[in-house]
Design a protein around this motif. Structure first.
Motif, PDB file in Angstrom:
ATOM      1  N   GLY A  11     -91.458   0.299  47.543  1.00  0.00           N
ATOM      2  CA  GLY A  11     -92.504   0.594  48.520  1.00  0.00           C
ATOM      3  C   GLY A  11     -92.099   1.686  49.492  1.00  0.00           C
ATOM      4  O   GLY A  11     -92.882   2.592  49.795  1.00  0.00           O
ATOM      5  N   TRP A  58    -101.169   2.974  44.648  1.00  0.00           N
ATOM      6  CA  TRP A  58    -100.548   1.958  45.490  1.00  0.00           C
ATOM      7  C   TRP A  58    -100.684   0.581  44.850  1.00  0.00           C
ATOM      8  O   TRP A  58     -99.756  -0.233  44.883  1.00  0.00           O
ATOM      9  CB  TRP A  58    -101.174   1.989  46.894  1.00  0.00           C
ATOM     10  CG  TRP A  58    -100.722   3.170  47.696  1.00  0.00           C
ATOM     11  CD1 TRP A  58    -100.840   4.490  47.348  1.00  0.00           C
ATOM     12  CD2 TRP A  58    -100.055   3.144  48.954  1.00  0.00           C
ATOM     13  NE1 TRP A  58    -100.294   5.289  48.320  1.00  0.00           N
ATOM     14  CE2 TRP A  58     -99.811   4.492  49.321  1.00  0.00           C
ATOM     15  CE3 TRP A  58     -99.657   2.120  49.806  1.00  0.00           C
ATOM     16  CZ2 TRP A  58     -99.177   4.824  50.515  1.00  0.00           C
ATOM     17  CZ3 TRP A  58     -99.026   2.459  51.004  1.00  0.00           C
ATOM     18  CH2 TRP A  58     -98.788   3.792  51.343  1.00  0.00           C
ATOM     19  N   ALA A  62     -97.574  -2.207  43.469  1.00  0.00           N
ATOM     20  CA  ALA A  62     -97.449  -3.653  43.659  1.00  0.00           C
ATOM     21  C   ALA A  62     -97.401  -4.377  42.317  1.00  0.00           C
ATOM     22  O   ALA A  62     -96.640  -5.332  42.139  1.00  0.00           O
ATOM     23  CB  ALA A  62     -98.603  -4.175  44.508  1.00  0.00           C
ATOM     24  N   LEU A  90     -96.121  -3.165  49.344  1.00  0.00           N
ATOM     25  CA  LEU A  90     -97.174  -2.448  50.056  1.00  0.00           C
ATOM     26  C   LEU A  90     -96.943  -2.420  51.560  1.00  0.00           C
ATOM     27  O   LEU A  90     -97.272  -1.436  52.229  1.00  0.00           O
ATOM     28  CB  LEU A  90     -98.537  -3.074  49.736  1.00  0.00           C
ATOM     29  CG  LEU A  90     -98.998  -2.925  48.285  1.00  0.00           C
ATOM     30  CD1 LEU A  90    -100.460  -3.333  48.146  1.00  0.00           C
ATOM     31  CD2 LEU A  90     -98.816  -1.492  47.786  1.00  0.00           C
ATOM     32  N   VAL A  91     -96.368  -3.481  52.111  1.00  0.00           N
ATOM     33  CA  VAL A  91     -96.051  -3.475  53.540  1.00  0.00           C
ATOM     34  C   VAL A  91     -95.013  -2.397  53.850  1.00  0.00           C
ATOM     35  O   VAL A  91     -95.153  -1.624  54.808  1.00  0.00           O
ATOM     36  CB  VAL A  91     -95.546  -4.861  53.989  1.00  0.00           C
ATOM     37  CG1 VAL A  91     -94.900  -4.777  55.375  1.00  0.00           C
ATOM     38  CG2 VAL A  91     -96.690  -5.859  54.021  1.00  0.00           C
ATOM     39  N   THR A  94     -96.573   1.158  53.453  1.00  0.00           N
ATOM     40  CA  THR A  94     -97.377   1.523  54.617  1.00  0.00           C
ATOM     41  C   THR A  94     -96.489   1.857  55.808  1.00  0.00           C
ATOM     42  O   THR A  94     -96.703   2.853  56.517  1.00  0.00           O
ATOM     43  CB  THR A  94     -98.327   0.368  54.980  1.00  0.00           C
ATOM     44  OG1 THR A  94     -99.180   0.098  53.868  1.00  0.00           O
ATOM     45  CG2 THR A  94     -99.178   0.715  56.189  1.00  0.00           C
ATOM     46  N   TRP A 117    -104.086  -0.751  57.256  1.00  0.00           N
ATOM     47  CA  TRP A 117    -103.447  -0.770  55.948  1.00  0.00           C
ATOM     48  C   TRP A 117    -102.381  -1.844  55.826  1.00  0.00           C
ATOM     49  O   TRP A 117    -102.123  -2.343  54.727  1.00  0.00           O
ATOM     50  CB  TRP A 117    -102.860   0.612  55.631  1.00  0.00           C
ATOM     51  CG  TRP A 117    -103.929   1.608  55.336  1.00  0.00           C
ATOM     52  CD1 TRP A 117    -104.286   2.688  56.085  1.00  0.00           C
ATOM     53  CD2 TRP A 117    -104.830   1.586  54.220  1.00  0.00           C
ATOM     54  NE1 TRP A 117    -105.345   3.343  55.508  1.00  0.00           N
ATOM     55  CE2 TRP A 117    -105.698   2.696  54.363  1.00  0.00           C
ATOM     56  CE3 TRP A 117    -104.985   0.750  53.118  1.00  0.00           C
ATOM     57  CZ2 TRP A 117    -106.701   2.979  53.441  1.00  0.00           C
ATOM     58  CZ3 TRP A 117    -105.983   1.031  52.190  1.00  0.00           C
ATOM     59  CH2 TRP A 117    -106.825   2.136  52.357  1.00  0.00           C
ATOM     60  N   LEU A 118    -101.779  -2.236  56.949  1.00  0.00           N
ATOM     61  CA  LEU A 118    -100.843  -3.354  56.892  1.00  0.00           C
ATOM     62  C   LEU A 118    -101.576  -4.655  56.570  1.00  0.00           C
ATOM     63  O   LEU A 118    -101.096  -5.471  55.780  1.00  0.00           O
ATOM     64  CB  LEU A 118    -100.084  -3.489  58.216  1.00  0.00           C
ATOM     65  CG  LEU A 118     -98.914  -2.521  58.414  1.00  0.00           C
ATOM     66  CD1 LEU A 118     -98.328  -2.689  59.812  1.00  0.00           C
ATOM     67  CD2 LEU A 118     -97.842  -2.727  57.359  1.00  0.00           C
ATOM     68  N   SER A 121    -102.371  -4.569  53.000  1.00  0.00           N
ATOM     69  CA  SER A 121    -101.171  -4.807  52.193  1.00  0.00           C
ATOM     70  C   SER A 121    -100.862  -6.292  52.091  1.00  0.00           C
ATOM     71  O   SER A 121    -100.510  -6.798  51.021  1.00  0.00           O
ATOM     72  CB  SER A 121     -99.974  -4.073  52.811  1.00  0.00           C
ATOM     73  OG  SER A 121    -100.191  -2.678  52.829  1.00  0.00           O
ATOM     74  N   GLY A 125    -101.506  -7.145  48.410  1.00  0.00           N
ATOM     75  CA  GLY A 125    -100.213  -7.000  47.757  1.00  0.00           C
ATOM     76  C   GLY A 125     -99.793  -8.214  46.948  1.00  0.00           C
ATOM     77  O   GLY A 125     -99.398  -8.076  45.780  1.00  0.00           O
TER      78      GLY A 125
END
Length: 204
Positions: A11, A58, A62, A90-91, A94, A117-118, A121, A125
């Motif tokens: 990520g 993205w 994941a 994803l976290v 981002t 976006w967090l 995620s 995710g």
């Protein structure tokens, strides 16, 4: 490498590289130049940017992490690993993306876009990571999970295509469509061989 570091590592790499390629036109002093008139280096960066900025890329990250971390794990443990790995991927992507933006441009990291976006995620995710782990399952479930990324990439090129003012829009669409088609054929053939082998070793 222990499995729980795979998501953060992959990520972070995605987010950092995505931010870097987005800044190439700035570093080359071509921000005020029309996208179709920029130099070769900017066009190469534009191609990479249109790929890495896409939601399917993205999501694929994941899914890939979910597949990697579930290796040599029992089904239930693999699903749990996939969920954790996909979410972490994803976290961290981002976090790295917006951290690099702050490094290059200044400003505040904890903005509205970062929070948005967090949250995405954290919500998406784990599900995508489970899909990656599910690729290892036999039957229709595994086949559908394996086709998730190529199908999603092809659909996005239709529903949300790259901006037409970009010189790289058509090459990106063709590349993604061709890659999705090849991946689909490979998945179908691989699953067919796997199911055929499993059937041949069943007793009776």
């Amino acid at each position: 490498m222990r499995w729980w570091w795979i998501g953060p590592a992959v990520g972070t790499a995605l987010g950092a590289v995505d931010s870097v390629v987005n800044h190439v036109p700035i570093w080359l002093g071509e921000v005020g130049t029309a996208r179709a008139e920029r130099g070769v280096r900017s066009q190469v960066a534009e191609f990479a940017s249109l790929i890495l900025d896409a939601g399917w890329a993205w999501a694929a990250t994941a899914v890939l992490v979910g597949w990697l971390v579930s290796r040599q794990a029992r089904p239930a443990a693999g699903m749990l690993r996939g969920a954790v790995g996909g979410g972490l991927a994803l976290v961290f992507a981002t976090t790295a993306y917006y951290a690099m933006d702050v490094l290059f441009d200044g400003g505040v990291w904890w903005g509205m876009a970062t929070r948005y976006w967090l949250v995405g995620s954290v919500l998406l995710g784990p599900a995508l990571g489970v899909a990656g782990a599910s690729v290892r399952r036999p039957g229709p479930v595994g086949a559908l999970a394996a086709l998730l990324v190529p199908a999603g990439a092809a659909v996005q090129m239709v529903v949300l295509p790259p901006p037409p003012e970009s010189l790289m829009a058509l090459p990106v669409r063709l590349t993604v469509w061709m890659s999705a088609a090849v991946a689909t054929v490979l998945v179908i053939r691989a699953r067919g061989r796997r199911e055929g082998l499993a059937a041949s070793v069943r007793p009776g």
